[in-house]
Every structure is written in C-alpha cells, then in structure tokens.
Design a protein around this motif. Sequence first.
Motif, PDB file in Angstrom:
ATOM      1  N   LEU A  75       9.234  10.974  10.460  1.00 19.92           N
ATOM      2  CA  LEU A  75       8.676  10.373  11.686  1.00 19.92           C
ATOM      3  C   LEU A  75       9.769   9.733  12.545  1.00 19.92           C
ATOM      4  CD1 LEU A  75       5.474   8.583  10.275  1.00 19.92           C
ATOM      5  CD2 LEU A  75       5.650  10.834  11.346  1.00 19.92           C
ATOM      6  N   GLU A  76      10.806   9.235  11.890  1.00 21.29           N
ATOM      7  CA  GLU A  76      11.867   8.489  12.588  1.00 21.29           C
ATOM      8  C   GLU A  76      13.210   8.934  11.992  1.00 21.29           C
ATOM      9  OE1 GLU A  76      13.627   6.980  15.007  1.00 21.29           O
ATOM     10  OE2 GLU A  76      11.757   5.897  15.329  1.00 21.29           O
ATOM     11  N   PRO A  77      13.764  10.068  12.501  1.00 27.48           N
ATOM     12  CA  PRO A  77      14.948  10.659  11.863  1.00 27.48           C
ATOM     13  C   PRO A  77      16.131   9.700  11.727  1.00 27.48           C
ATOM     14  CG  PRO A  77      13.977  12.207  13.417  1.00 27.48           C
ATOM     15  CD  PRO A  77      13.227  10.916  13.588  1.00 27.48           C
ATOM     16  N   SER A  78      16.258   8.731  12.626  1.00 26.73           N
ATOM     17  CA  SER A  78      17.427   7.833  12.554  1.00 26.73           C
ATOM     18  C   SER A  78      17.417   6.951  11.305  1.00 26.73           C
ATOM     19  CB  SER A  78      17.495   6.946  13.804  1.00 26.73           C
ATOM     20  OG  SER A  78      16.430   6.007  13.809  1.00 26.73           O
ATOM     21  N   LEU A  79      16.260   6.869  10.622  1.00 22.68           N
ATOM     22  CA  LEU A  79      16.206   6.068   9.389  1.00 22.68           C
ATOM     23  C   LEU A  79      17.102   6.635   8.302  1.00 22.68           C
ATOM     24  CD1 LEU A  79      12.481   5.036   8.872  1.00 22.68           C
ATOM     25  CD2 LEU A  79      14.435   3.506   9.066  1.00 22.68           C
ATOM     26  N   SER A  80      17.413   7.937   8.387  1.00 15.86           N
ATOM     27  CA  SER A  80      18.209   8.542   7.320  1.00 15.86           C
ATOM     28  C   SER A  80      19.610   7.943   7.265  1.00 15.86           C
ATOM     29  CB  SER A  80      18.264  10.057   7.482  1.00 15.86           C
ATOM     30  OG  SER A  80      18.692  10.348   8.789  1.00 15.86           O
ATOM     31  N   SER A  81      20.032   7.273   8.350  1.00 15.30           N
ATOM     32  CA  SER A  81      21.358   6.639   8.306  1.00 15.30           C
ATOM     33  C   SER A  81      21.266   5.113   8.193  1.00 15.30           C
ATOM     34  CB  SER A  81      22.157   7.023   9.555  1.00 15.30           C
ATOM     35  OG  SER A  81      21.454   6.590  10.703  1.00 15.30           O
ATOM     36  N   ALA A  82      20.049   4.607   7.954  1.00 12.37           N
ATOM     37  CA  ALA A  82      19.887   3.153   7.853  1.00 12.37           C
ATOM     38  C   ALA A  82      20.134   2.700   6.416  1.00 12.37           C
ATOM     39  CB  ALA A  82      18.482   2.753   8.287  1.00 12.37           C
ATOM     40  N   ARG A  83      20.587   1.444   6.287  1.00 13.20           N
ATOM     41  CA  ARG A  83      20.907   0.906   4.963  1.00 13.20           C
ATOM     42  C   ARG A  83      19.669   0.267   4.353  1.00 13.20           C
ATOM     43  NH1 ARG A  83      23.870  -3.779   2.933  1.00 13.20           N
ATOM     44  NH2 ARG A  83      23.613  -4.847   4.924  1.00 13.20           N
ATOM     45  N   VAL A  84      19.444   0.525   3.066  1.00 12.65           N
ATOM     46  CA  VAL A  84      18.341  -0.124   2.363  1.00 12.65           C
ATOM     47  C   VAL A  84      18.791  -1.523   1.951  1.00 12.65           C
ATOM     48  CG1 VAL A  84      16.859  -0.080   0.311  1.00 12.65           C
ATOM     49  CG2 VAL A  84      17.409   2.057   1.500  1.00 12.65           C
ATOM     50  N   LEU A  85      18.056  -2.541   2.386  1.00 14.21           N
ATOM     51  CA  LEU A  85      18.411  -3.931   2.052  1.00 14.21           C
ATOM     52  C   LEU A  85      17.751  -4.363   0.746  1.00 14.21           C
ATOM     53  CD1 LEU A  85      17.936  -5.451   5.617  1.00 14.21           C
ATOM     54  CD2 LEU A  85      20.111  -4.955   4.495  1.00 14.21           C
ATOM     55  N   SER A  86      16.496  -3.970   0.560  1.00 13.46           N
ATOM     56  CA  SER A  86      15.804  -4.379  -0.673  1.00 13.46           C
ATOM     57  C   SER A  86      14.583  -3.501  -0.910  1.00 13.46           C
ATOM     58  CB  SER A  86      15.366  -5.838  -0.571  1.00 13.46           C
ATOM     59  OG  SER A  86      14.452  -6.001   0.494  1.00 13.46           O
ATOM     60  N   ASN A  87      14.138  -3.525  -2.159  1.00 15.63           N
ATOM     61  CA  ASN A  87      12.904  -2.843  -2.545  1.00 15.63           C
ATOM     62  C   ASN A  87      11.908  -3.903  -2.958  1.00 15.63           C
ATOM     63  OD1 ASN A  87      13.517   0.226  -2.882  1.00 15.63           O
ATOM     64  ND2 ASN A  87      15.305  -0.856  -3.663  1.00 15.63           N
ATOM     65  N   TRP A  88      10.644  -3.646  -2.731  1.00 16.99           N
ATOM     66  CA  TRP A  88       9.639  -4.648  -3.072  1.00 16.99           C
ATOM     67  C   TRP A  88       8.358  -3.950  -3.544  1.00 16.99           C
ATOM     68  CZ3 TRP A  88       4.714  -5.823  -1.360  1.00 16.99           C
ATOM     69  CH2 TRP A  88       4.222  -7.088  -1.697  1.00 16.99           C
ATOM     70  N   VAL A  89       7.726  -4.532  -4.544  1.00 18.48           N
ATOM     71  CA  VAL A  89       6.439  -4.025  -5.015  1.00 18.48           C
ATOM     72  C   VAL A  89       5.464  -5.196  -5.085  1.00 18.48           C
ATOM     73  CG1 VAL A  89       5.191  -2.964  -6.947  1.00 18.48           C
ATOM     74  CG2 VAL A  89       7.518  -2.202  -6.400  1.00 18.48           C
ATOM     75  N   GLY A  90       4.249  -4.988  -4.617  1.00 13.48           N
ATOM     76  CA  GLY A  90       3.223  -6.027  -4.719  1.00 13.48           C
ATOM     77  C   GLY A  90       1.871  -5.405  -5.002  1.00 13.48           C
ATOM     78  N   LEU A  91       0.962  -6.217  -5.530  1.00 16.97           N
ATOM     79  CA  LEU A  91      -0.386  -5.723  -5.833  1.00 16.97           C
ATOM     80  C   LEU A  91      -1.380  -6.356  -4.869  1.00 16.97           C
ATOM     81  CD1 LEU A  91      -0.213  -6.042  -9.739  1.00 16.97           C
ATOM     82  CD2 LEU A  91       0.382  -4.057  -8.308  1.00 16.97           C
ATOM     83  N   ARG A  92      -1.915  -5.541  -3.980  1.00 17.91           N
ATOM     84  CA  ARG A  92      -2.889  -6.062  -3.024  1.00 17.91           C
ATOM     85  C   ARG A  92      -4.213  -6.304  -3.754  1.00 17.91           C
ATOM     86  NH1 ARG A  92      -1.112  -1.036  -1.030  1.00 17.91           N
ATOM     87  NH2 ARG A  92       0.326  -1.115   0.731  1.00 17.91           N
ATOM     88  N   PRO A  93      -4.946  -7.339  -3.339  1.00 17.89           N
ATOM     89  CA  PRO A  93      -6.242  -7.610  -3.985  1.00 17.89           C
ATOM     90  C   PRO A  93      -7.330  -6.713  -3.413  1.00 17.89           C
ATOM     91  CG  PRO A  93      -5.746  -9.317  -2.367  1.00 17.89           C
ATOM     92  CD  PRO A  93      -4.592  -8.362  -2.343  1.00 17.89           C
ATOM     93  N   GLY A  94      -7.477  -5.527  -4.008  1.00 11.18           N
ATOM     94  CA  GLY A  94      -8.455  -4.572  -3.503  1.00 11.18           C
ATOM     95  C   GLY A  94      -9.879  -4.990  -3.857  1.00 11.18           C
ATOM     96  N   ARG A  95     -10.805  -4.668  -2.964  1.00  9.49           N
ATOM     97  CA  ARG A  95     -12.233  -4.910  -3.213  1.00  9.49           C
ATOM     98  C   ARG A  95     -12.980  -4.089  -2.183  1.00  9.49           C
ATOM     99  NH1 ARG A  95     -16.567  -8.540  -2.702  1.00  9.49           N
ATOM    100  NH2 ARG A  95     -17.318  -9.401  -4.698  1.00  9.49           N
ATOM    101  N   ARG A  96     -14.190  -3.654  -2.495  1.00 12.94           N
ATOM    102  CA  ARG A  96     -14.937  -2.844  -1.528  1.00 12.94           C
ATOM    103  C   ARG A  96     -15.038  -3.577  -0.187  1.00 12.94           C
ATOM    104  NH1 ARG A  96     -19.461   1.063  -0.947  1.00 12.94           N
ATOM    105  NH2 ARG A  96     -21.003  -0.188   0.133  1.00 12.94           N
ATOM    106  N   SER A  97     -15.314  -4.869  -0.256  1.00 15.52           N
ATOM    107  CA  SER A  97     -15.293  -5.728   0.924  1.00 15.52           C
ATOM    108  C   SER A  97     -14.798  -7.102   0.497  1.00 15.52           C
ATOM    109  CB  SER A  97     -16.705  -5.887   1.521  1.00 15.52           C
ATOM    110  OG  SER A  97     -17.213  -4.632   1.941  1.00 15.52           O
ATOM    111  N   PRO A  98     -14.138  -7.846   1.404  1.00 16.72           N
ATOM    112  CA  PRO A  98     -13.709  -9.192   1.039  1.00 16.72           C
ATOM    113  C   PRO A  98     -14.916 -10.062   0.678  1.00 16.72           C
ATOM    114  CG  PRO A  98     -12.714  -8.526   3.116  1.00 16.72           C
ATOM    115  CD  PRO A  98     -13.750  -7.503   2.786  1.00 16.72           C
TER     116      PRO A  98
END
Length: 338
Positions: free
Chosen positions: A261-284
Amino acid sequence: LSSVRVVVVGAGVVGFSTAVCIAESLPLCSVTLLAETFSPDTTSDGAAGILFSSTFPDISLERQKCWFKDSFDHLLAIAQSPHSSEAGVVLISGWQIFKEVPADKKPFWWDTVIGFRFMTDRELRRFPEYKFGQGFTTLKCECSSYLPWLEKRFRKAGGLVEKRKVNSLEDLSHHYDVIVNCSGLGSKLLAGDHKVYPVRGQVLKMEAPWLKHFIRDGDGKTYIFPGIHSVTVGGTRQVDDWRLQVDERDKESILARCSRLEPSLSSARVLSNWVGLRPGRRSPRVEKELVLLQGRRVPVVHNYGHGGLGVGLAWGTALDAFGLVRQCLHDMPLQAKL
C-alpha cells in the motif's frame, strides 16, 4: 459527612477516562483507581489510537453514535487546545480502502469525522486491488502520552492512584461503596464473563517521518497510521490467541502487506515490535449490577469489552458509566452516605 468511596479497576484508556469523568463531576466522592499495570505497559499503549468505529450487534445505533461522537468531540477539543502535543492528540487525514464495495458506503459515524467523502477514481488508482474508498480527517490519540496526561488530570481532581493486582471484587467490597470495573480482558476472571476473549494484535513502530496520511484496509487487518514520533504499521486480529511474544511470520506479513500500500515503507527503519491482547466481546458491556459480596449488595458498574475500539469509544462509554455511578449513588440508602 464522609464521602462516598468509588473505586475504578483498570488503568487503560477506558479506566482512566472513566475515573476522570467521575472525579471531575462528583467532587464529593473519593475516587481511587487500582491497577496492576500502568502506561506504558497497558494494551492501550500499543493501540494506534485512530478514531473510527464499527457496529456492535447488541447496542442501539443511537447509543453507539453517542459514544463515538462524545469521544470525538472530547478529543477534538484537546487537539485544538494548547494541550495537544502533551496529551498526544492530533488531527490526521487519510483513506480507508475496500477490495469490495461495502454494504454501508457511509458508516454511521461519517458525519462525526471531518470532511467525509468517497475517494475519486484518480485517488483509487494508487491502490489497484481496491474498488472503493473513503477519505476523511479524524483524530489520532497516542496513549503513551494521553494516559499519563489523563492520570495527571485525575490526580488534580483529587483522585488517588494505587498500583496493585485486584484478584476479586470481594477484595474491594469492604473498602468501597461503588466498584467500577474497567479491567478489559481481566473481566473474564474479575466479572466471571466468559463472553470476553483475547484478540491478539501485533504492530510495528517504524521511522518514516515523510508519511503524513493514514491508510487503512476496510477489513481492519492492514493499516499505516503516522503518529507524532513514529508510524504504527499493522496488524493482526487473531481471536482467542493469548501469545504475547512477537511472531516473526506476522511481522513479515505486516511489512509485506503495508509496503504494497505504501512502497516507501520498504526503506523505513523498524523502531520496535509490540503485541497486545484486545478485550474482544460481541458488544462492549456498559451496565450496572448489584453483586452480593461478603453478605452485602454492592453496586458494580461495568465498562469493558471494547475490542480494538477502546481509544475511539473510551470517553463516550466513560460518560455513560459515570451516569450509572450517579444512579448508584442516588439509589443508596441515606445511612450509606453518612
């Protein structure tokens, strides 16, 4: 007259928003916020924090509109104030693109965001796999700045903050008159809610200061959100997946999808990786209930289960939760207030 004691559990964007609403609007209450983790270690901190919404099946559209509009107006006021950079709230423009034309070309929030329109053929040419798109200006709220800013605002309103793990509502029933549960995924245990499940999200923060516009695939899995200090690039939506470690395959998939989608990202530097668990539910779940705790009925107000939309709905659901707390106080027998 001793004040009514309110406790809010959870220090993510929903917890702090709710605590601020209560502390600022009910100065006679003593409000304490309890949590095991605070910024920068909450799920909210990893969120790209861009404002739009999707539809929940069990909540009236009217109420969902209110939640989104209240949140948008609240954050827009901050973005247009001297606090914008400290609070991490800024305006951002961009595109949401679809491989197939969606049933709802205009989502229910189209008139809350700014300058909503359909993309022109010329704009879409840039994304050959996509048939339809929306252009609009919305808000980005960076929780790594916004949460500490809300905490400051909460303390200024007289709120108390305590770092500790809450194992059960019973632990709180002797010390507080009203319990407000904003524990997100923690509600699975704390409220015994089996309808809450994790939705694993993995993102990269990248250094690409030349990018100024967001791009989001309508399926919600691929997105590029430029922020104040870095660009959030994602993502994944893995239901019932509890893994918190970074998955290399996901990382490669995210980079490949976003670079298409954004070809210029291929030359961008990765600063950090992150993983999180969203609180899923059919409705809040934003409602009150009376819970029997150690022989007495204690009012509990729930505000959790926002999935990946916590940042965009937090202030709206916080105002709702605050209204429910006010009802609880109203219903209390006089001796409880004395």
